[in-house]
Write an enzyme that holds these catalytic residues in place. Structure first.
Site, PDB file in Angstrom:
ATOM      1  N   SER A 479       0.812  -1.227   0.000  1.00  0.00           N
ATOM      2  CA  SER A 479       0.000   0.000   0.000  1.00  0.00           C
ATOM      3  C   SER A 479       0.838   1.267   0.000  1.00  0.00           C
ATOM      4  O   SER A 479       0.341   2.339  -0.358  1.00  0.00           O
ATOM      5  CB  SER A 479      -0.930   0.001   1.216  1.00  0.00           C
ATOM      6  N   ASP A 602      -0.043   7.981  10.179  1.00  0.00           N
ATOM      7  CA  ASP A 602       0.377   6.674  10.682  1.00  0.00           C
ATOM      8  C   ASP A 602       1.882   6.484  10.621  1.00  0.00           C
ATOM      9  O   ASP A 602       2.408   5.477  11.095  1.00  0.00           O
ATOM     10  CB  ASP A 602      -0.313   5.554   9.906  1.00  0.00           C
ATOM     11  N   HIS A 605       2.502   5.398   5.594  1.00  0.00           N
ATOM     12  CA  HIS A 605       1.992   5.731   4.265  1.00  0.00           C
ATOM     13  C   HIS A 605       2.375   7.162   3.888  1.00  0.00           C
ATOM     14  O   HIS A 605       2.726   7.976   4.746  1.00  0.00           O
ATOM     15  CB  HIS A 605       0.470   5.541   4.229  1.00  0.00           C
TER      16      HIS A 605
END
Length: 633
Positions: A479, A602, A605
């Site tokens: 991701s 976070d 990312h």
């Protein structure tokens, strides 16, 4: 005035008789290694084995209590046994989750959201299965882990305390006519232990998330059962006959050294730990306990020193509080040395308070004694005054508990929650879009002649934009790479970005095969941008072999501050790139060092600035290789 002498009860005499000081020292070593592991200290790569040690000790101590009761009364008072276990475990847990709820609600709403999600499973003793079957979105789990993640082990112990006494009681009743029922119980116990150990070995798949194997009661029960089996062996007397005092010392010391080596040196996420390592650690712990049962043994004297006994007495509180403190103060990432010191001091202080004012009084029956005092009819004025004091304290404690419980419920109901990634929908749309684009590009590239022409004409290319624009690179990522897909296509319009949410590193070779064999991809090189969701294992070796010697392989290092495999994966990547031919490093970890602006909340990312920096890092590493190739034509 002298205090009135009160003789010890039978339970107190039994406890004193069965007390082994060295077990407190072994607990201390175990909890210190777990603490060091979660502080990410390099001296505890396999520190999670401390939990395995706890399991073996618990299995041994609980089974010793159960067998003793069965021998004396021919039964087990299940209700009283469960109440004692609840009294031992639950009060400290309730205090911990209460404080954690209030603190996280005020200072960190992301962690508060995770605490609220995990709290019922922690209190009710099924947290391990909650984590296994939890359907919470990958994005909601992003960032620092839940401060209650470590409670999975308490859940396994709770479930063992619920089921194993019932098994022993059933075996006792079924074998009443059999004189040696303990031999049958021992065989059933060790058989169940090996079935559990076998389940861990069989169910573990390095290409998949190991959560099911790591947290499962069925796949972790063998450690508790090994400890239980030692009780039956000691009752049989066979180990004492087989091992003399000197040999017992040697066996205990060697076992402890092996166990300590595993906790210090061996990576706790390696396949070895799932395919025999945990069993070896459990067996070593059994042998250590066996040695400690001899009060005169060298190991018992070493592990009975006061500092270790002090920590061992407070090991339950240290285990309960260490992870919330580490997550709240440092988000579970690497910190400055002074932050580590503050965390350790705070953990030990809170644990000592918990031991003195919560665990010890409740374990010694202060609640029952208070109720008995209140209900008793006073015979003197002094007893009456004492009864009033106890009543007032009980009412105050009850009201305080009620207020705290109400506060927790109000926080969970009314305080707004927040996810670590607010861009969930956009990321999910990005994943769908990236898949469609990758499929479309493969359709366009079916014409092999076009690919050949691109490679032939590259000899005439000289500018960086011309080179990057012509390269047919295949990026296989998770991701993090997914967030940079649009920018990747701007820089490498002829390339393909196959990235997906929560992708394990070990999926990389299969994805490459799907492109090269099934879809006919025959491009210029491959970029591997995996490793944020699990260990690399032998992914890079497989990828290098599949690509062949002529096609370059680029490997991106990992920046994932809240996972314990960040450093092992980066070390693997660095070593692999140095040794493998035609393999090149894209050092995202170094590029992003000190750049908090590159990341979303976070810490893993990418932000818009991070996307630019990430793709620029890829571009520079790739161009260094292909500029040289273009000049050689």
């Amino acid at each position: 005035m002298q205090k009135k002498f009160r003789p010890m009860t039978k339970i107190q005499r039994d406890r004193q008789k069965q007390y082994v000081a060295g077990l407190d020292g072994l607990r201390a070593v175990a909890v210190l290694m777990v603490l060091a592991y979660h502080l990410r200290l390099p001296i505890a790569k396999g520190g999670l084995l401390g939990v395995t040690v706890f399991f073996v000790i618990s299995g041994f101590l609980i089974t010793r209590i159960l067998v003793s009761e069965l021998e004396n009364t021919n039964t087990v008072h299940i209700k009283k046994f469960w109440i004692r276990r609840v009294r031992r475990l639950l009060p400290a847990v309730l205090v911990m989750v209460t404080v954690l709820t209030f603190v996280s609600a005020v200072f960190n709403r992301v962690l508060f959201t995770k605490v609220c999600s995990d709290l019922p499973s922690v209190v009710l003793g099924y947290n391990n299965w909650w984590q296994i079957f939890n359907d919470v979105s990958y994005f909601e789990n992003a960032g620092a882990p839940s401060p209650l993640t470590h409670c999975w082990s308490l859940a396994i112990e709770t479930q063992f305390y619920m089921l194993y006494p019932l098994l022993l009681l059933w075996l006792k009743k079924c074998t009443q006519r059999h004189k040696d029922w303990q031999r049958i119980a021992a065989r059933v116990t060790i058989l169940a232990a090996f079935i559990s150990l076998g389940a861990m070995c069989i169910l573990f798949d390095p290409s998949k998330d190991p959560t099911r194997v790591y947290y499962g009661t069925d796949t972790r029960a063998f450690s508790l059962l090994f400890g239980a089996y030692l009780v039956f062996m000691m009752k049989s007397g066979r180990p004492k006959k087989a091992l003399s005092g000197a040999l017992k010392n040697v066996v205990g010391i060697i076992s402890f050294l092996i166990l300590f080596y595993l906790m210090v040196k061996i990576d706790g996420f390696s396949s070895f730990f799932y395919r025999g390592g945990q069993g070896i650690a459990s067996a070593c712990t059994v042998l250590v306990i066996f040695s400690l049962l001899d009060e005169g043994s060298i190991l018992n004297r070493v592990l009975s020193v006061y500092p270790l006994r002090w920590i061992g007495d407070r090991s339950y509180g240290i285990y309960l509080w260490h992870y919330p403190v580490i997550i709240l103060l440092g988000n579970g990432g690497r910190q400055s040395w002074w932050v580590y010191i503050v965390e350790v001091l705070l953990i030990f202080t809170i644990s000592d308070l918990s031991y003195r004012f919560i665990e010890t009084p409740i374990r010694n029956g202060i609640i029952g004694k208070s109720i008995e005092t209140i209900r008793r009819r006073p015979r003197t004025r002094k007893e009456r005054r004492r009864q009033i004091r106890v009543l007032r304290r009980s009412i105050s404690a009850g009201l305080f508990t009620l207020v705290m419980a109400s506060g927790v419920l109000m926080c969970m109901t009314f305080v707004p929650r927040k996810a670590a990634l607010s861009d969930v929908r956009n990321m999910e749309k990005q994943a769908e879009k990236a898949k469609k684009i990758a499929d479309q590009k493969m359709v366009q590239m079916k014409d092999s002649a076009l690919q050949a022409n691109q490679q032939i004409n590259r000899a005439a290319l000289r500018s960086d934009e011309e080179i990057s624009g012509s390269l047919n690179l295949l990026l296989i990522g998770d991701s993090i790479a997914l967030g940079a897909a649009d920018r990747f296509y701007e820089v490498f319009p002829a390339g393909i970005c196959d990235a997906a949410v929560s992708r394990q590193a070990t999926a990389g070779p299969g994805i490459y095969n799907a492109y090269a064999s099934d879809k006919g991809w025959n491009g210029d090189g491959v970029i591997v941008a995996l490793g944020a969701n699990g260990l690399l294992h032998n992914t890079l070796d497989q990828m290098r072999e599949l690509l062949g010697k002529d096609r370059p392989l680029f490997v991106v290092t990992v920046r994932a501050p809240y996972v314990n495999w960040e450093m092992p994966n980066n070390e693997t990547i660095d070593e692999f790139v140095k040794l493998a031919e035609n393999t090149y490093l894209i050092d995202w970890y170094k590029i992003s060092e000190g750049h908090g602006e590159y990341f979303a909340e976070d810490g893993t990312h990418l932000s818009s600035e991070g996307i630019q920096a990430y793709v620029n890092g890829v571009k520079e590493a790739v161009l260094e290789v292909y500029r040289t190739s273009a000049q050689e034509y």
